[in-house]
Write a protein that holds these residues in place. Structure first.
Motif, short mmCIF file in Angstrom:
data_model
loop_
_atom_site.label_atom_id
_atom_site.label_comp_id
_atom_site.label_asym_id
_atom_site.label_seq_id
_atom_site.Cartn_x
_atom_site.Cartn_y
_atom_site.Cartn_z
N LYS A 1 -49.98 44.00 -78.05
CA LYS A 1 -50.72 44.83 -77.10
C LYS A 1 -52.20 44.42 -77.11
O LYS A 1 -52.81 44.33 -78.16
N LEU A 2 -52.74 44.20 -75.92
CA LEU A 2 -54.14 43.81 -75.78
C LEU A 2 -55.01 45.05 -75.93
O LEU A 2 -54.79 46.06 -75.28
N ALA B 1 -61.32 54.43 -73.82
CA ALA B 1 -60.48 53.36 -74.33
C ALA B 1 -59.08 53.94 -74.54
O ALA B 1 -58.90 55.17 -74.55
N ASP B 2 -58.11 53.08 -74.69
CA ASP B 2 -56.74 53.54 -74.95
C ASP B 2 -56.73 54.45 -76.17
O ASP B 2 -57.23 54.08 -77.23
N GLY B 3 -56.24 55.65 -76.01
CA GLY B 3 -56.18 56.60 -77.10
C GLY B 3 -57.43 57.47 -77.23
O GLY B 3 -57.48 58.35 -78.08
#
Length: 92
Positions: free
Chosen positions: A2-3, A71-73
């Motif tokens: 995952k990037l 950001a993710d999360g």
């Protein structure tokens, strides 16, 4: 694999996308700066969204959007949640 994309990278991508679509985009900095005498000056109210974008719609009305980038999360802080509710109260 995952990037991982940082919040700053997300903000840059969103800003570039909106500008390519004809929006005028301003990055709102809600941080602070320290003066030479050591005092802190807040640049904006706590919880202010990351981006402000606006443009004229086809009918001539002004369209304004506020964008909070994560950001993710990432999670919205209580101050950001309160600000979103306040801005929604103004029709944003």
């Amino acid at each position: 694999m995952k990037l991982k994309v940082s919040e700053h990278q997300n903000m840059t991508l969103i800003k570039n996308f909106l500008e390519a679509k004809g929006w005028f985009v301003i990055r709102l900095n809600a941080g602070g700066i320290r003066t030479d005498s050591g005092h802190m000056i807040r640049l904006a109210r706590r919880g202010m969204p990351d981006l402000l974008a606006f443009r004229k719609a086809k009918n001539g009305d002004m369209r304004i959007v506020f964008v909070e980038v994560k950001a993710d999360g990432g999670r919205v802080s209580p101050a950001q949640s309160m600000m979103m509710n306040e801005l929604e109260g103004y029709g944003a």
